[in-house]
Motif scaffolding. Structure first.
Motif, PDB file in Angstrom:
ATOM      1  N   LEU A 170       0.816  -1.217   0.000  1.00 14.49           N
ATOM      2  CA  LEU A 170       0.000   0.000   0.000  1.00 14.49           C
ATOM      3  C   LEU A 170       0.852   1.271   0.000  1.00 14.49           C
ATOM      4  N   LEU A 171       1.884   1.313   0.828  1.00 13.55           N
ATOM      5  CA  LEU A 171       2.720   2.518   0.883  1.00 13.55           C
ATOM      6  C   LEU A 171       3.434   2.729  -0.446  1.00 13.55           C
ATOM      7  N   ARG A 172       3.915   1.652  -1.047  1.00 17.14           N
ATOM      8  CA  ARG A 172       4.579   1.767  -2.345  1.00 17.14           C
ATOM      9  C   ARG A 172       3.606   2.294  -3.404  1.00 17.14           C
ATOM     10  N   ALA A 173       2.379   1.787  -3.393  1.00 11.90           N
ATOM     11  CA  ALA A 173       1.394   2.245  -4.366  1.00 11.90           C
ATOM     12  C   ALA A 173       1.069   3.726  -4.157  1.00 11.90           C
ATOM     13  N   PHE A 174       0.893   4.128  -2.906  1.00  7.19           N
ATOM     14  CA  PHE A 174       0.594   5.533  -2.628  1.00  7.19           C
ATOM     15  C   PHE A 174       1.767   6.424  -3.029  1.00  7.19           C
ATOM     16  N   SER A 175       2.976   5.974  -2.751  1.00  7.82           N
ATOM     17  CA  SER A 175       4.160   6.760  -3.107  1.00  7.82           C
ATOM     18  C   SER A 175       4.298   6.901  -4.609  1.00  7.82           C
ATOM     19  N   ALA A 176       3.933   5.854  -5.352  1.00  2.13           N
ATOM     20  CA  ALA A 176       3.991   5.923  -6.816  1.00  2.13           C
ATOM     21  C   ALA A 176       3.001   6.951  -7.350  1.00  2.13           C
ATOM     22  N   LEU A 177       1.829   7.023  -6.736  1.00  4.86           N
ATOM     23  CA  LEU A 177       0.853   8.038  -7.150  1.00  4.86           C
ATOM     24  C   LEU A 177       1.353   9.439  -6.826  1.00  4.86           C
ATOM     25  N   MET A 178       1.895   9.606  -5.639  1.00  7.04           N
ATOM     26  CA  MET A 178       2.395  10.921  -5.245  1.00  7.04           C
ATOM     27  C   MET A 178       3.521  11.380  -6.167  1.00  7.04           C
ATOM     28  N   ALA A 179       4.290  10.432  -6.683  1.00  8.11           N
ATOM     29  CA  ALA A 179       5.427  10.772  -7.541  1.00  8.11           C
ATOM     30  C   ALA A 179       4.995  11.338  -8.890  1.00  8.11           C
ATOM     31  N   VAL A 180       3.803  10.963  -9.360  1.00  8.13           N
ATOM     32  CA  VAL A 180       3.340  11.459 -10.663  1.00  8.13           C
ATOM     33  C   VAL A 180       2.341  12.598 -10.513  1.00  8.13           C
ATOM     34  N   ALA A 181       1.967  12.922  -9.283  1.00  6.48           N
ATOM     35  CA  ALA A 181       0.961  13.957  -9.037  1.00  6.48           C
ATOM     36  C   ALA A 181       1.590  15.343  -9.055  1.00  6.48           C
ATOM     37  N   THR A 182       0.810  16.315  -9.465  1.00  6.38           N
ATOM     38  CA  THR A 182       1.230  17.709  -9.353  1.00  6.38           C
ATOM     39  C   THR A 182       1.161  18.122  -7.881  1.00  6.38           C
ATOM     40  N   PRO A 183       1.759  19.248  -7.503  1.00 10.53           N
ATOM     41  CA  PRO A 183       1.653  19.692  -6.101  1.00 10.53           C
ATOM     42  C   PRO A 183       0.203  19.815  -5.626  1.00 10.53           C
ATOM     43  N   GLU A 185      -2.400  18.165  -6.837  1.00  8.06           N
ATOM     44  CA  GLU A 185      -2.938  16.802  -6.733  1.00  8.06           C
ATOM     45  C   GLU A 185      -2.382  16.108  -5.492  1.00  8.06           C
ATOM     46  N   GLN A 186      -1.120  16.353  -5.170  1.00  8.78           N
ATOM     47  CA  GLN A 186      -0.545  15.770  -3.956  1.00  8.78           C
ATOM     48  C   GLN A 186      -1.303  16.235  -2.717  1.00  8.78           C
ATOM     49  N   ARG A 187      -1.626  17.501  -2.660  1.00 10.98           N
ATOM     50  CA  ARG A 187      -2.370  18.021  -1.505  1.00 10.98           C
ATOM     51  C   ARG A 187      -3.729  17.339  -1.389  1.00 10.98           C
ATOM     52  N   THR A 188      -4.380  17.124  -2.520  1.00  8.03           N
ATOM     53  CA  THR A 188      -5.688  16.454  -2.500  1.00  8.03           C
ATOM     54  C   THR A 188      -5.550  15.008  -2.049  1.00  8.03           C
ATOM     55  N   LEU A 189      -4.550  14.297  -2.597  1.00 11.57           N
ATOM     56  CA  LEU A 189      -4.344  12.906  -2.215  1.00 11.57           C
ATOM     57  C   LEU A 189      -4.017  12.787  -0.736  1.00 11.57           C
ATOM     58  N   LEU A 190      -3.192  13.684  -0.223  1.00  7.24           N
ATOM     59  CA  LEU A 190      -2.843  13.649   1.192  1.00  7.24           C
ATOM     60  C   LEU A 190      -4.049  13.942   2.072  1.00  7.24           C
ATOM     61  N   ALA A 191      -4.901  14.865   1.617  1.00  6.57           N
ATOM     62  CA  ALA A 191      -6.090  15.205   2.398  1.00  6.57           C
ATOM     63  C   ALA A 191      -7.044  14.018   2.502  1.00  6.57           C
ATOM     64  N   LYS A 192      -7.084  13.184   1.456  1.00  3.33           N
ATOM     65  CA  LYS A 192      -7.985  12.031   1.445  1.00  3.33           C
ATOM     66  C   LYS A 192      -7.383  10.820   2.151  1.00  3.33           C
ATOM     67  N   ALA A 193      -6.046  10.775   2.258  1.00  3.53           N
ATOM     68  CA  ALA A 193      -5.381   9.599   2.806  1.00  3.53           C
ATOM     69  C   ALA A 193      -5.527   9.537   4.319  1.00  3.53           C
ATOM     70  N   PRO A 194      -5.569   8.326   4.889  1.00  2.00           N
ATOM     71  CA  PRO A 194      -5.574   8.203   6.354  1.00  2.00           C
ATOM     72  C   PRO A 194      -4.288   8.784   6.945  1.00  2.00           C
ATOM     73  N   LEU A 195      -4.361   9.212   8.186  1.00  2.00           N
ATOM     74  CA  LEU A 195      -3.200   9.813   8.841  1.00  2.00           C
ATOM     75  C   LEU A 195      -1.970   8.900   8.802  1.00  2.00           C
ATOM     76  N   PRO A 196      -2.086   7.594   9.090  1.00  2.00           N
ATOM     77  CA  PRO A 196      -0.879   6.748   9.036  1.00  2.00           C
ATOM     78  C   PRO A 196      -0.207   6.763   7.659  1.00  2.00           C
ATOM     79  N   ALA A 197      -1.008   6.801   6.580  1.00  2.00           N
ATOM     80  CA  ALA A 197      -0.434   6.825   5.238  1.00  2.00           C
ATOM     81  C   ALA A 197       0.325   8.121   5.001  1.00  2.00           C
ATOM     82  N   ARG A 198      -0.232   9.222   5.481  1.00  2.00           N
ATOM     83  CA  ARG A 198       0.438  10.516   5.302  1.00  2.00           C
ATOM     84  C   ARG A 198       1.767  10.539   6.045  1.00  2.00           C
ATOM     85  N   VAL A 199       1.755  10.029   7.274  1.00  2.00           N
ATOM     86  CA  VAL A 199       2.978  10.030   8.081  1.00  2.00           C
ATOM     87  C   VAL A 199       4.034   9.115   7.459  1.00  2.00           C
ATOM     88  N   LEU A 200       3.620   7.908   7.077  1.00  2.00           N
ATOM     89  CA  LEU A 200       4.574   6.952   6.505  1.00  2.00           C
ATOM     90  C   LEU A 200       5.157   7.453   5.195  1.00  2.00           C
TER      91      LEU A 200
END
Length: 219
Positions: A170-183, A185-200
């Protein structure tokens, strides 16, 4: 009859998911062709990267097959042919994935030129079919989803897709999305992600992704 929704889901996150698949499909054939005969260690790394992409693709498509198409088909009768076409494209993609997987073990064992070219050609074919599918999905299906699905249903689709991935990925998949996202889009993805995912992701995910990319493509 279509439901009347008081708020519409933000379906743009699927565009980011598609972007990750587009970039992988564009890069992987050349990674395969660049393998040297006898370099099993490098071949294992590339094959594992292909397998990770295929695993994510299957989870993504299964969630649509099980959840998205039935709901849209029940609410959007006038566009039923588009949904049927999506289902047919998924079947074709599934066949391409099966054929590709049949050659990956040979590539991992010893990346000889004939095997390299076979795998690279199948990856290129898969990428072409997938790109056409995602293009149509973004132009036709996502507007329908935004119009006829609730915010809760769209979120449930994402949860179903994530549930089909092993937790260790899961963390690898989320990191791959963040890597292709614009700033943005990254803010939106982080806002939707659970707190542990954001921290990790901040603690280790993005660095792990960067190290993996460096191993694949060079510093």
């Amino acid at each position: 009859m279509s439901e009347v929704l008081t708020s519409k889901p933000d379906v743009h996150d699927m565009v980011v998911v598609h972007r990750a698949f587009r970039q992988s499909c564009a890069a992987l054939p050349e990674l395969v062709r660049g393998l040297a005969p006898g370099d099993a260690a490098r071949a294992q790394l590339v094959v594992e990267t292909v397998e990770f992409m295929l695993m994510g693709l299957e989870a993504h498509h299964l969630s649509e097959d099980e959840f998205l198409w039935p709901r849209l088909a029940a609410r959007v009768e006038v566009r039923a042919e588009a949904i049927t076409r999506m289902e047919e494209q998924h079947l074709r993609l599934e066949e391409s994935v099966t054929e590709l997987r049949g050659a990956l073990d040979l590539l991992a064992a010893d990346p000889q030129p004939p095997v390299r070219e076979q795998v690279a050609a199948r990856l290129t074919e898969l990428g072409a079919v997938l790109t056409a599918h995602m293009d149509e999905e973004e132009s036709t299906i996502l507007p329908l989803a935004a119009e006829h699905l609730s915010v809760a249903e769209w979120e449930e689709l994402g949860e179903i897709s994530l549930a089909k991935l092993d937790k260790k990925h899961l963390l690898r998949a989320f990191s791959a999305l963040m890597a292709v996202a614009t700033p943005e889009e990254q803010r939106t993805l982080l806002a939707k992600a659970p707190l542990p995912a954001r921290v990790l992701w901040r603690l280790s995910g993005r660095r792990s992704h960067a190290r993996r990319e460096a191993r694949l493509y060079g510093a």
